[in-house]
Enzyme design. Structure first.
Site, mmCIF file in Angstrom:
data_model
loop_
_atom_site.group_PDB
_atom_site.id
_atom_site.type_symbol
_atom_site.label_atom_id
_atom_site.label_comp_id
_atom_site.label_asym_id
_atom_site.label_seq_id
_atom_site.Cartn_x
_atom_site.Cartn_y
_atom_site.Cartn_z
ATOM 1 N N ASP A 1 -4.098 -3.958 -8.836
ATOM 2 C CA ASP A 1 -4.198 -4.364 -10.236
ATOM 3 C C ASP A 1 -3.319 -3.488 -11.124
ATOM 4 O OD1 ASP A 1 -5.996 -6.344 -9.549
ATOM 5 O OD2 ASP A 1 -7.736 -5.059 -9.868
ATOM 6 N N GLY B 1 0.822 -1.202 0.000
ATOM 7 C CA GLY B 1 0.000 0.000 0.000
ATOM 8 C C GLY B 1 0.854 1.249 0.000
#
Length: 306
Positions: free
Chosen positions: A251, A219
């Site tokens: 993605d 992240g």
């Protein structure tokens, strides 16, 4: 031109933004609503295509997917291997995003669950250095055969094990680059979720996965990388951005990683580019809408190796 085949899912995304994510039993009012194309397979295909790769998508959709297929084709994704399933609806994802960019997602697989081994092209690898990119939103037997077939045909194999589920050791051994997030890595290893980057590094150092490399997405903390031939753990920090919506960031990372590897770029450099692409993607709302084009990345553009 770099070449990629994505074997994966296609969804219709319904995205609602809220001030705070609802607690169990709580009803909240949405601030905005956006409908768009999604699914890990379609998302990763678009991410790679926007960076300049020639991308083919292998998937199943329902009879209601004409607009989605048109949208994918307009992005430059080859959808000739996307099979319409008249007896099913296209997969659906209900996404709720709060003001901090965090989200919850519920997915109805729809036609994705009907993707079968018979839908896989006999030639998954069509050119030198072709990347075959697979995720877990499709049946396990299709994931396994796609990976094994791509390995036999000399492709570069990337597996994004999301959502988390067990993966056969023989299949993992055929993977060049495994790209889990922290939760997926912990699930694969049967351990508790690491609390921070240092714990994640320690977990990756002790991991005995048979694939050739593991890139763990963190992240806002970027990613960490370990190659089987080395004991070193490389941390790739992410640029500081104002996150609006984290849906599709993973993605975008996978698509950008595939694009760079298909061009012959070394894995650490490819992972750095993928981190920057994912960081750009969280600055807008929607999975595909915020994916960057090559000119939008603030890292040097990759070129094909000679």
């Amino acid at each position: 031109m770099s070449s990629i085949t994505v074997v994966g899912s296609v969804n219709r995304d319904f995205v609602l933004t809220v001030k705070d994510l609802p607690h169990p039993g709580e009803t909240v009012l949405a601030q905005h609503f956006v409908e768009g194309a999604g699914g890990k397979g379609a998302n990763q295909a678009v991410a790679a295509a926007r960076l300049g790769s020639r991308v083919r998508l292998v998937a199943r959709v329902g009879a209601d997917a004409a607009a989605i297929l048109d949208a994918l084709a307009s992005e430059g994704v080859d959808v000739d291997a996307v099979r319409p399933d008249e007896g099913a609806t296209t997969g659906i994802a209900a996404v709720v995003v709060d003001e901090a960019g965090e989200n919850t997602i519920v997915v109805n697989p729809g036609a994705n669950a009907d993707l079968g081994v018979q839908d896989l092209p006999s030639r998954l690898v069509r050119s030198t250095r072709e990347v075959v990119l697979v995720q877990n939103e499709i049946p396990p037997d299709v994931v396994g055969l796609a990976i094994l077939r791509a390995r036999e045909q000399g492709g570069i194999v990337i597996l994004n094990p999301a959502p988390a589920r067990p993966v056969d050791t023989r299949v993992l051994a055929a993977v060049d680059v495994l790209v889990p997030n922290l939760g997926e890595l912990a699930s694969l290893l049967g351990t508790a979720l690491p609390a921070d980057v240092d714990e994640a590094r320690g977990l990756l150092e002790r991991a005995t996965l048979p694939c050739r490399a593991v890139v763990v997405t963190l992240g806002a903390n970027g990613a960490i990388l370990k190659e089987a031939r080395s004991t070193d753990i490389t941390h790739i920090p992410a640029p500081c951005v104002d996150a609006v919506d984290t849906v599709g960031a993973g993605d975008t990372f996978c698509g950008a990683l595939a694009d760079a590897l298909a061009r012959g770029i070394d894995l650490p450099t490819a992972a750095q580019r993928a981190v920057h692409a994912a960081s750009h993607a969280v600055t807008g709302l929607g999975a595909q809408a915020s994916m960057p084009y090559a000119a939008q990345l603030d890292v040097p553009a990759v070129t094909s190796a000679s």
